[in-house]
Scaffold this motif. Structure first.
Motif, short mmCIF file in Angstrom:
data_model
loop_
_atom_site.label_atom_id
_atom_site.label_comp_id
_atom_site.label_asym_id
_atom_site.label_seq_id
_atom_site.Cartn_x
_atom_site.Cartn_y
_atom_site.Cartn_z
N LEU A 62 15.37 19.40 -8.05
CA LEU A 62 16.13 18.77 -6.98
C LEU A 62 15.19 18.23 -5.90
CD1 LEU A 62 18.84 18.06 -5.73
CD2 LEU A 62 18.87 20.34 -4.69
N ILE A 63 14.12 18.94 -5.61
CA ILE A 63 13.16 18.50 -4.59
C ILE A 63 12.54 17.17 -4.98
CG2 ILE A 63 10.98 19.07 -3.44
CD1 ILE A 63 13.32 20.82 -2.55
N ILE A 64 12.13 17.03 -6.25
CA ILE A 64 11.52 15.78 -6.70
C ILE A 64 12.54 14.65 -6.63
CG2 ILE A 64 10.48 14.59 -8.67
CD1 ILE A 64 9.23 17.28 -9.46
N GLN A 65 13.78 14.91 -6.99
CA GLN A 65 14.83 13.89 -6.90
C GLN A 65 15.04 13.44 -5.46
OE1 GLN A 65 18.39 15.21 -8.88
NE2 GLN A 65 17.27 15.82 -10.71
N ILE A 66 15.03 14.39 -4.54
CA ILE A 66 15.21 14.05 -3.12
C ILE A 66 14.03 13.23 -2.62
CG2 ILE A 66 15.28 15.06 -0.80
CD1 ILE A 66 16.99 17.32 -2.04
N VAL A 101 0.84 -1.20 0.00
CA VAL A 101 0.00 0.00 0.00
C VAL A 101 0.88 1.25 0.00
CG1 VAL A 101 -1.62 1.35 1.41
CG2 VAL A 101 -2.04 -1.08 1.00
N ILE A 102 1.91 1.27 0.83
CA ILE A 102 2.81 2.43 0.86
C ILE A 102 3.46 2.64 -0.49
CG2 ILE A 102 4.96 3.36 1.85
CD1 ILE A 102 2.64 3.52 3.79
N SER A 103 3.96 1.58 -1.12
CA SER A 103 4.63 1.73 -2.41
C SER A 103 3.65 2.12 -3.52
CB SER A 103 5.39 0.45 -2.79
OG SER A 103 4.52 -0.59 -3.12
N PHE A 104 2.39 1.70 -3.39
CA PHE A 104 1.38 2.07 -4.39
C PHE A 104 1.00 3.54 -4.27
CE2 PHE A 104 -3.11 2.62 -5.55
CZ PHE A 104 -3.03 2.31 -6.89
N TYR A 105 0.80 4.02 -3.05
CA TYR A 105 0.37 5.40 -2.87
C TYR A 105 1.51 6.40 -2.86
CZ TYR A 105 -4.44 4.12 -2.27
OH TYR A 105 -5.70 3.67 -2.51
N TRP A 106 2.75 5.93 -2.84
CA TRP A 106 3.90 6.83 -2.97
C TRP A 106 4.66 6.38 -4.21
CZ3 TRP A 106 8.02 7.75 1.40
CH2 TRP A 106 8.82 8.83 1.05
N PRO A 107 4.13 6.67 -5.39
CA PRO A 107 4.68 6.10 -6.62
C PRO A 107 6.05 6.67 -6.96
CG PRO A 107 3.00 7.70 -7.15
CD PRO A 107 3.02 7.56 -5.65
N TYR A 108 6.76 5.89 -7.73
CA TYR A 108 8.08 6.28 -8.23
C TYR A 108 7.90 7.16 -9.45
CZ TYR A 108 12.45 5.91 -10.77
OH TYR A 108 13.60 6.21 -11.44
N LYS A 109 8.64 8.23 -9.51
CA LYS A 109 8.64 9.09 -10.68
C LYS A 109 9.92 8.80 -11.46
CE LYS A 109 5.10 11.57 -9.36
NZ LYS A 109 3.82 11.08 -9.66
N PRO A 110 9.81 8.36 -12.72
CA PRO A 110 11.02 8.07 -13.50
C PRO A 110 11.92 9.28 -13.58
CG PRO A 110 9.06 7.33 -14.65
CD PRO A 110 8.60 8.12 -13.46
N TYR A 111 13.22 9.04 -13.48
CA TYR A 111 14.20 10.13 -13.48
C TYR A 111 14.29 10.76 -14.86
CZ TYR A 111 18.53 12.69 -13.26
OH TYR A 111 19.46 13.69 -13.32
N THR A 112 14.24 12.08 -14.89
CA THR A 112 14.50 12.84 -16.11
C THR A 112 15.42 13.99 -15.75
OG1 THR A 112 12.60 14.30 -15.80
CG2 THR A 112 12.23 12.30 -17.09
N LEU A 157 14.25 9.61 -1.03
CA LEU A 157 13.64 9.41 0.28
C LEU A 157 12.66 8.24 0.27
CD1 LEU A 157 13.37 10.51 3.19
CD2 LEU A 157 11.52 11.97 2.35
N ARG A 158 11.94 8.07 -0.84
CA ARG A 158 11.00 6.96 -0.97
C ARG A 158 11.69 5.63 -0.75
NH1 ARG A 158 9.51 3.30 -5.01
NH2 ARG A 158 7.30 2.78 -4.96
N TYR A 159 12.84 5.43 -1.39
CA TYR A 159 13.56 4.16 -1.24
C TYR A 159 14.12 3.98 0.16
CZ TYR A 159 12.99 3.42 -6.18
OH TYR A 159 12.44 3.21 -7.42
N ILE A 160 14.57 5.05 0.75
CA ILE A 160 15.08 4.96 2.13
C ILE A 160 13.95 4.57 3.08
CG2 ILE A 160 16.04 6.31 4.04
CD1 ILE A 160 17.59 7.93 1.86
N VAL A 161 12.81 5.21 2.95
CA VAL A 161 11.66 4.91 3.82
C VAL A 161 11.19 3.48 3.60
CG1 VAL A 161 9.24 5.48 4.26
CG2 VAL A 161 10.94 7.31 4.10
N LEU A 162 11.04 3.06 2.34
CA LEU A 162 10.60 1.69 2.07
C LEU A 162 11.59 0.67 2.63
CD1 LEU A 162 9.15 1.94 -1.56
CD2 LEU A 162 7.90 1.47 0.55
N PHE A 163 12.89 0.96 2.54
CA PHE A 163 13.89 0.06 3.10
C PHE A 163 13.72 -0.09 4.60
CE2 PHE A 163 17.97 -0.12 5.36
CZ PHE A 163 18.29 -1.44 5.09
N PHE A 164 13.64 1.02 5.31
CA PHE A 164 13.53 0.94 6.77
C PHE A 164 12.19 0.35 7.21
CE2 PHE A 164 17.21 3.83 6.78
CZ PHE A 164 18.01 3.10 7.64
#
Length: 171
Positions: free
Chosen positions: A68-72, A52-63, A76-83
């Motif tokens: 910089l805020i969107i990149q951060i 549910v967390i990964s679905f509602y906090w979707p990944y935005k493909p890098y362009t 942060l999404r991957y760090i949070v999902l990891f922990f």
């Protein structure tokens, strides 16, 4: 809500690949750890929570145009999902938090190694962008992930299981 689900089904992104790959890798690391009471219940709701967390906090493909805020936020999404996944290991298995962190870190490394292999293959095939959802990409991603996980399991994880090591006793 129905619009979100409709878009998810149409885009093929109802289940996000990263969290599935991470959970599969964590399973390889953790399957010999002693289970806590009501293990199936804990696992089911831990997996559901992470999905549910990964679905509602979707990944935005890098362009290159991303701010910089969107990149951060993406990082942060991957760090949070990891922990969160490490916390779920601690909830499901009877182990120390150091052991859960060790298993989670090894699983994350395994998942990322597979992801990099997929990226290399996509570059070799001269795909400018990863084309998630097409059958060719799905097949390549599945094979690369399976081969990487087998390689890691037979060269590292199996050794830990065979020796029945207390993971943090030697740290």
């Amino acid at each position: 809500m129905t619009e979100v689900l409709k878009n998810a089904f149409l885009s093929g992104k109802l289940i996000e690949e990263f969290i599935i790959e991470l959970l599969a890798a964590e399973t390889l690391f953790c399957w010999t750890l002693p289970h806590r009471d009501r293990f199936a219940f804990r696992c089911f709701f831990s997996i559901l929570f992470l999905m549910v967390i990964s679905f509602y906090w979707p990944y935005k493909p890098y362009t290159a145009e991303m701010s910089l805020i969107i990149q951060i936020v993406c990082i942060l999404r991957y760090i949070v999902l990891f922990f969160l996944s490490v916390g779920c290991i601690g909830i499901c298995f009877s182990c120390s938090w150091r052991d859960a962190l060790f298993c989670g870190t090894g699983a994350y490394a395994m998942q990322h190694f597979a992801y990099c292999g997929i990226r290399i293959i996509c570059i070799f095939l001269d795909w400018k962008q990863i084309q998630i959802g097409i059958p060719e990409y799905t097949g390549i991603a599945f094979l690369c992930t399976a081969l990487t996980y087998c390689l890691f399991y037979y060269s590292f994880v199996r050794y830990l299981h065979q020796k029945n090591m207390n993971l943090t006793s030697s740290i």
